[in-house]
Scaffold this motif. Structure first.
Motif, PDB file in Angstrom:
ATOM      1  N   PRO A 192       0.816  -1.219   0.000  1.00  0.00           N
ATOM      2  CA  PRO A 192       0.000   0.000   0.000  1.00  0.00           C
ATOM      3  C   PRO A 192       0.848   1.268   0.000  1.00  0.00           C
ATOM      4  CG  PRO A 192       0.079  -0.927   2.196  1.00  0.00           C
ATOM      5  CD  PRO A 192       0.770  -1.924   1.305  1.00  0.00           C
ATOM      6  N   ALA A 193       0.226   2.388  -0.331  1.00  0.00           N
ATOM      7  CA  ALA A 193       0.905   3.681  -0.319  1.00  0.00           C
ATOM      8  C   ALA A 193       1.447   4.000   1.067  1.00  0.00           C
ATOM      9  CB  ALA A 193      -0.060   4.777  -0.774  1.00  0.00           C
ATOM     10  N   LEU A 194       0.760   3.540   2.103  1.00  0.00           N
ATOM     11  CA  LEU A 194       1.205   3.763   3.475  1.00  0.00           C
ATOM     12  C   LEU A 194       2.613   3.225   3.696  1.00  0.00           C
ATOM     13  CD1 LEU A 194       0.683   4.568   6.412  1.00  0.00           C
ATOM     14  CD2 LEU A 194      -0.452   2.368   6.733  1.00  0.00           C
ATOM     15  N   PHE A 195       2.892   2.052   3.149  1.00  0.00           N
ATOM     16  CA  PHE A 195       4.229   1.466   3.291  1.00  0.00           C
ATOM     17  C   PHE A 195       5.273   2.335   2.622  1.00  0.00           C
ATOM     18  CE2 PHE A 195       7.648  -0.983   1.307  1.00  0.00           C
ATOM     19  CZ  PHE A 195       8.205  -1.601   2.408  1.00  0.00           C
ATOM     20  N   TRP A 196       5.016   2.729   1.387  1.00  0.00           N
ATOM     21  CA  TRP A 196       6.000   3.499   0.633  1.00  0.00           C
ATOM     22  C   TRP A 196       6.185   4.898   1.202  1.00  0.00           C
ATOM     23  CZ3 TRP A 196       8.890   0.505  -2.053  1.00  0.00           C
ATOM     24  CH2 TRP A 196       8.361  -0.639  -2.658  1.00  0.00           C
ATOM     25  N   GLY A 197       5.090   5.547   1.597  1.00  0.00           N
ATOM     26  CA  GLY A 197       5.189   6.878   2.179  1.00  0.00           C
ATOM     27  C   GLY A 197       5.982   6.878   3.472  1.00  0.00           C
ATOM     28  N   THR A 198       5.738   5.874   4.306  1.00  0.00           N
ATOM     29  CA  THR A 198       6.487   5.751   5.559  1.00  0.00           C
ATOM     30  C   THR A 198       7.959   5.472   5.285  1.00  0.00           C
ATOM     31  OG1 THR A 198       4.501   4.881   6.669  1.00  0.00           O
ATOM     32  CG2 THR A 198       6.624   4.530   7.761  1.00  0.00           C
ATOM     33  N   LEU A 199       8.224   4.638   4.284  1.00  0.00           N
ATOM     34  CA  LEU A 199       9.606   4.331   3.918  1.00  0.00           C
ATOM     35  C   LEU A 199      10.346   5.584   3.456  1.00  0.00           C
ATOM     36  CD1 LEU A 199      11.729   2.076   3.426  1.00  0.00           C
ATOM     37  CD2 LEU A 199      10.857   1.931   1.082  1.00  0.00           C
ATOM     38  N   PHE A 200       9.714   6.401   2.626  1.00  0.00           N
ATOM     39  CA  PHE A 200      10.340   7.643   2.170  1.00  0.00           C
ATOM     40  C   PHE A 200      10.662   8.566   3.342  1.00  0.00           C
ATOM     41  CE2 PHE A 200       8.033   7.145  -2.118  1.00  0.00           C
ATOM     42  CZ  PHE A 200       9.141   6.536  -2.691  1.00  0.00           C
ATOM     43  N   ALA A 201       9.715   8.694   4.272  1.00  0.00           N
ATOM     44  CA  ALA A 201       9.910   9.586   5.414  1.00  0.00           C
ATOM     45  C   ALA A 201      11.054   9.110   6.307  1.00  0.00           C
ATOM     46  CB  ALA A 201       8.612   9.686   6.219  1.00  0.00           C
ATOM     47  N   LEU A 202      11.103   7.813   6.582  1.00  0.00           N
ATOM     48  CA  LEU A 202      12.154   7.272   7.438  1.00  0.00           C
ATOM     49  C   LEU A 202      13.527   7.378   6.765  1.00  0.00           C
ATOM     50  CD1 LEU A 202      10.402   4.105   8.911  1.00  0.00           C
ATOM     51  CD2 LEU A 202      10.841   6.283  10.049  1.00  0.00           C
ATOM     52  N   PHE A 203      13.554   7.131   5.465  1.00  0.00           N
ATOM     53  CA  PHE A 203      14.831   7.223   4.739  1.00  0.00           C
ATOM     54  C   PHE A 203      15.346   8.664   4.739  1.00  0.00           C
ATOM     55  CE2 PHE A 203      17.402   7.642   0.844  1.00  0.00           C
ATOM     56  CZ  PHE A 203      18.343   6.637   1.079  1.00  0.00           C
ATOM     57  N   ALA A 204      14.444   9.616   4.546  1.00  0.00           N
ATOM     58  CA  ALA A 204      14.845  11.032   4.562  1.00  0.00           C
ATOM     59  C   ALA A 204      15.402  11.425   5.924  1.00  0.00           C
ATOM     60  CB  ALA A 204      13.656  11.908   4.194  1.00  0.00           C
ATOM     61  N   LEU A 205      14.772  10.963   6.999  1.00  0.00           N
ATOM     62  CA  LEU A 205      15.266  11.272   8.344  1.00  0.00           C
ATOM     63  C   LEU A 205      16.620  10.617   8.598  1.00  0.00           C
ATOM     64  CD1 LEU A 205      12.037  11.014  10.530  1.00  0.00           C
ATOM     65  CD2 LEU A 205      13.425  13.061  10.137  1.00  0.00           C
ATOM     66  N   TRP A 206      16.787   9.405   8.109  1.00  0.00           N
ATOM     67  CA  TRP A 206      18.065   8.712   8.276  1.00  0.00           C
ATOM     68  C   TRP A 206      19.184   9.465   7.563  1.00  0.00           C
ATOM     69  CZ3 TRP A 206      21.024   5.659   4.640  1.00  0.00           C
ATOM     70  CH2 TRP A 206      22.077   4.959   5.230  1.00  0.00           C
ATOM     71  N   CYS A 207      18.930   9.914   6.344  1.00  0.00           N
ATOM     72  CA  CYS A 207      19.924  10.696   5.603  1.00  0.00           C
ATOM     73  C   CYS A 207      20.201  12.034   6.291  1.00  0.00           C
ATOM     74  CB  CYS A 207      19.445  10.942   4.166  1.00  0.00           C
ATOM     75  SG  CYS A 207      19.465   9.459   3.123  1.00  0.00           S
ATOM     76  N   ALA A 208      19.158  12.660   6.829  1.00  0.00           N
ATOM     77  CA  ALA A 208      19.327  13.929   7.538  1.00  0.00           C
ATOM     78  C   ALA A 208      20.202  13.744   8.775  1.00  0.00           C
ATOM     79  CB  ALA A 208      17.968  14.498   7.920  1.00  0.00           C
ATOM     80  N   LYS A 209      19.999  12.642   9.488  1.00  0.00           N
ATOM     81  CA  LYS A 209      20.825  12.379  10.665  1.00  0.00           C
ATOM     82  C   LYS A 209      22.289  12.221  10.267  1.00  0.00           C
ATOM     83  CE  LYS A 209      20.801   8.355  12.842  1.00  0.00           C
ATOM     84  NZ  LYS A 209      22.226   7.972  13.082  1.00  0.00           N
ATOM     85  N   GLY A 210      22.523  11.519   9.153  1.00  0.00           N
ATOM     86  CA  GLY A 210      23.893  11.361   8.680  1.00  0.00           C
ATOM     87  C   GLY A 210      24.506  12.683   8.253  1.00  0.00           C
ATOM     88  N   ALA A 211      23.717  13.526   7.580  1.00  0.00           N
ATOM     89  CA  ALA A 211      24.205  14.823   7.121  1.00  0.00           C
ATOM     90  C   ALA A 211      24.556  15.725   8.295  1.00  0.00           C
ATOM     91  CB  ALA A 211      23.159  15.484   6.228  1.00  0.00           C
ATOM     92  N   LEU A 212      23.681  15.782   9.292  1.00  0.00           N
ATOM     93  CA  LEU A 212      23.925  16.656  10.442  1.00  0.00           C
ATOM     94  C   LEU A 212      25.062  16.132  11.314  1.00  0.00           C
ATOM     95  CD1 LEU A 212      20.258  17.578  11.425  1.00  0.00           C
ATOM     96  CD2 LEU A 212      21.963  19.013  10.264  1.00  0.00           C
ATOM     97  N   THR A 213      25.240  14.820  11.349  1.00  0.00           N
ATOM     98  CA  THR A 213      26.376  14.255  12.074  1.00  0.00           C
ATOM     99  C   THR A 213      27.683  14.737  11.460  1.00  0.00           C
ATOM    100  OG1 THR A 213      25.128  12.268  12.713  1.00  0.00           O
ATOM    101  CG2 THR A 213      27.535  12.121  12.759  1.00  0.00           C
ATOM    102  N   LEU A 214      27.729  14.779  10.124  1.00  0.00           N
ATOM    103  CA  LEU A 214      28.909  15.298   9.443  1.00  0.00           C
ATOM    104  C   LEU A 214      29.126  16.778   9.756  1.00  0.00           C
ATOM    105  CD1 LEU A 214      28.556  13.685   5.899  1.00  0.00           C
ATOM    106  CD2 LEU A 214      30.340  13.204   7.576  1.00  0.00           C
ATOM    107  N   PHE A 215      28.034  17.533   9.787  1.00  0.00           N
ATOM    108  CA  PHE A 215      28.142  18.976  10.006  1.00  0.00           C
ATOM    109  C   PHE A 215      28.650  19.301  11.401  1.00  0.00           C
ATOM    110  CE2 PHE A 215      26.230  23.081  11.258  1.00  0.00           C
ATOM    111  CZ  PHE A 215      26.831  23.891  10.312  1.00  0.00           C
TER     112      PHE A 215
END
Length: 235
Positions: A192-215
């Protein structure tokens, strides 16, 4: 404090503060450009054909393509949010390495390729032209402000990559048929769209955490120690 909570709080604070920067709204289309370019790039890698890309003033966009099998279309639908999130991380990696000029060059290159080959529509073409010209001017004449300009673009891109992914995640809960790429993936798969939408949101947060850790990572202050040899004495 938990790193995830720190990431979310910093993103919220950054999103609020950057609203006070004049004309910052215009630069938020950078994330849209990368998102749509991600769709186009994967389409081309899978031997599909990119018909055109549209960029709009409300920071939305759409990529039209053809000649893709159902299985390949899944990868194309995944590419937008994944590319945008990874690109935001890349910008902070380049900043960390002192390669912000490389980052500006990459952004300008993507903008010019998009403008020359794919983007149609008055707003999109005008925005890409202005963005590319400003980047070139700053890279040539604005060395003193290039780093601050780059950081502004990096943070705006990071914010938008998370906000847009969170938005589609929310839409996948409340109005699944209007959840953009998540809705497209739901039509192409048994999930369902719920699965994909949640996956996109979690992936974006994971990348943001990695980016801010570098900063925020502190430079190592450890210096190599010097050893002193003892001279022998004859008795």
């Amino acid at each position: 404090m938990n790193k995830w909570l720190k990431t979310i709080l910093f993103l919220v604070g950054s999103a609020i503060l950057t609203r006070f920067i004049p004309f910052s709204s215009l630069f938020r289309n950078l994330d849209t450009m990368i998102h749509e370019f991600g769709h186009a790039l994967v389409t081309l890698l899978l031997s599909g054909k990119v018909l055109r890309i549209e960029l709009y003033a409300d920071h939305s966009g759409v990529t039209y393509s053809s000649m893709l099998t159902p299985g390949r279309s899944i990868l194309v639908s995944l590419a937008g949010y994944v590319t945008a999130s990874l690109f935001a991380w890349l910008l902070f990696y380049l900043y960390r390495k002192g390669r912000h000029m490389w980052g500006l060059g990459i952004m300008t290159g993507v903008a010019l390729v998009s403008l020359l080959f794919y983007v149609r529509g008055e707003f999109g073409m005008l925005w890409l032209t202005g963005f590319s010209a400003l980047n070139v001017v700053i890279m040539i004449f604005g060395a003193r402000i290039a780093k601050f300009y780059y950081l502004l673009l990096a943070f705006l891109t990071l914010e938008e990559s998370v906000v847009s992914a969170m938005y589609v995640g929310l839409m996948s809960w409340t109005q699944p048929s209007r959840a953009g790429d998540a809705a497209n993936l739901a039509q192409q798969t048994f999930l369902p769209a719920l699965f994909w939408g949640t996956l996109f949101a979690l992936f974006a947060l994971w990348c943001a955490k990695g980016a801010l850790t570098l900063f925020f990572r502190k430079e190592s202050t450890t210096r190599p120690s010097k050893s002193r040899g003892l001279r022998g004495r004859n008795v």
